[in-house]
Design a protein around this motif. Structure first.
Motif, short mmCIF file in Angstrom:
data_model
loop_
_atom_site.label_atom_id
_atom_site.label_comp_id
_atom_site.label_asym_id
_atom_site.label_seq_id
_atom_site.Cartn_x
_atom_site.Cartn_y
_atom_site.Cartn_z
N TYR A 63 0.81 -1.23 0.00
CA TYR A 63 0.00 0.00 0.00
C TYR A 63 0.84 1.28 0.00
CZ TYR A 63 -3.95 -3.02 0.93
OH TYR A 63 -4.91 -3.99 0.83
N GLY A 64 2.14 1.16 0.17
CA GLY A 64 3.01 2.33 0.16
C GLY A 64 2.89 3.17 1.42
N LEU A 95 3.88 10.13 3.39
CA LEU A 95 3.27 10.76 2.22
C LEU A 95 4.17 10.68 0.99
CD1 LEU A 95 0.88 12.39 1.13
CD2 LEU A 95 2.07 14.46 1.86
N SER A 96 5.48 10.77 1.18
CA SER A 96 6.39 10.77 0.02
C SER A 96 6.31 9.45 -0.75
CB SER A 96 7.83 11.04 0.47
OG SER A 96 8.23 10.07 1.40
N THR A 97 6.23 8.31 -0.05
CA THR A 97 6.13 7.05 -0.78
C THR A 97 4.75 6.89 -1.42
OG1 THR A 97 5.54 5.89 1.26
CG2 THR A 97 7.85 5.81 0.57
N ARG A 98 3.72 7.43 -0.83
CA ARG A 98 2.40 7.36 -1.46
C ARG A 98 2.38 8.15 -2.76
NH1 ARG A 98 -2.01 7.56 3.45
NH2 ARG A 98 -1.15 5.79 4.57
N ILE A 99 3.01 9.32 -2.77
CA ILE A 99 3.09 10.12 -3.99
C ILE A 99 3.91 9.37 -5.04
CG2 ILE A 99 4.03 12.25 -4.98
CD1 ILE A 99 3.28 13.61 -2.28
N LEU A 100 5.02 8.77 -4.62
CA LEU A 100 5.84 7.98 -5.54
C LEU A 100 5.02 6.83 -6.12
CD1 LEU A 100 8.61 7.25 -6.79
CD2 LEU A 100 8.98 5.85 -4.74
N TYR A 101 4.23 6.16 -5.30
CA TYR A 101 3.41 5.04 -5.76
C TYR A 101 2.37 5.50 -6.78
CZ TYR A 101 5.04 1.20 -2.83
OH TYR A 101 5.77 0.18 -2.28
N VAL A 102 1.87 6.73 -6.66
CA VAL A 102 0.91 7.25 -7.65
C VAL A 102 1.59 7.34 -9.01
CG1 VAL A 102 -0.40 9.29 -8.36
CG2 VAL A 102 -0.58 8.46 -6.02
N PHE A 103 2.79 7.89 -9.04
CA PHE A 103 3.51 8.02 -10.32
C PHE A 103 3.91 6.65 -10.88
CE2 PHE A 103 4.26 12.36 -8.66
CZ PHE A 103 3.62 13.04 -9.69
N VAL A 104 4.33 5.76 -10.02
CA VAL A 104 4.67 4.41 -10.48
C VAL A 104 3.42 3.72 -11.03
CG1 VAL A 104 5.42 2.12 -9.71
CG2 VAL A 104 6.68 4.15 -8.99
N SER A 143 2.58 5.03 -14.54
CA SER A 143 3.58 4.83 -15.60
C SER A 143 3.10 3.88 -16.70
CB SER A 143 4.92 4.39 -15.02
OG SER A 143 4.80 3.16 -14.38
N PRO A 144 2.39 2.78 -16.43
CA PRO A 144 1.90 1.96 -17.55
C PRO A 144 0.95 2.73 -18.48
CG PRO A 144 1.75 0.71 -15.53
CD PRO A 144 2.12 2.12 -15.16
N LEU A 145 0.10 3.57 -17.91
CA LEU A 145 -0.80 4.38 -18.73
C LEU A 145 -0.01 5.35 -19.60
CD1 LEU A 145 -3.67 5.35 -19.49
CD2 LEU A 145 -3.49 6.95 -17.58
N ILE A 146 0.99 5.99 -19.02
CA ILE A 146 1.81 6.94 -19.77
C ILE A 146 2.57 6.22 -20.88
CG2 ILE A 146 3.82 8.49 -19.59
CD1 ILE A 146 2.77 9.11 -16.70
N LEU A 147 3.12 5.04 -20.59
CA LEU A 147 3.82 4.26 -21.61
C LEU A 147 2.87 3.84 -22.73
CD1 LEU A 147 6.12 2.07 -19.37
CD2 LEU A 147 6.83 3.89 -20.92
#
Length: 156
Positions: free
Chosen positions: A103-104, A109-118, A121-125
């Motif tokens: 769940y991050g 909060l910093s790891t939760r924000i990182l998990y959002v971007f991670v 990433s499949p959608l962006i790719l």
């Protein structure tokens, strides 16, 4: 598999004519079994022989919901088992660390924000790959049209 001995589920012993203890009494007993811990949830017994499970979070635990449990006999209030997350075998502690990792929640909060971007990433790719494919397809059709126009000009 952690190679630790699997513990059996604690069982209450129903007594004829005896009712379960009141919740306030059971909470006092649970608090005494894990002093300084905060109650996070209570799992009520669904059958007469089931035990009452109180989940706690110790101040030193990293998991947001806590992973320490106290099992009580619902009739006598006897402590059947205490699962202190800080004193568990290494294998169980490793398995317990998977939930905050999933769940991050382990780094705030910093790891939760990182998990959002991670997670995005499949959608962006996918989107960038589709745009690149479409651009290449359009270039091929433009080149094909240019070749046809040149061949028509040469024929005339």
């Amino acid at each position: 598999m952690t190679f630790t001995k699997q513990q059996l589920e604690p069982v209450s012993v129903p007594q004829p004519g005896q009712f379960p203890l009141r919740l306030t009494e059971q909470l006092k007993i649970g608090d005494a079994a894990l002093p300084g811990a905060m109650v996070r949830s209570i799992s009520f017994p669904s059958k007469p022989e089931d035990s009452l499970k109180i989940s706690f979070k110790l101040p030193q635990e990293n998991a947001e919901r806590g992973q320490s449990n106290v099992y009580l006999d619902q009739y006598t209030g006897k402590v059947l088992r205490v699962d202190n997350a800080l004193k568990m075998p290494l294998g169980d502690r490793v398995l317990n660390s998977f939930t905050p990792l999933h769940y991050g929640t382990f780094g705030g909060l910093s790891t939760r924000i990182l998990y959002v971007f991670v997670g995005l990433s499949p959608l962006i790719l996918f989107i960038t790959g589709f745009v690149m494919y479409q651009h290449r397809y359009q270039e091929k059709s433009v080149r094909h049209n240019q070749v046809i126009e040149l061949s028509k000009k040469r024929q005339t």
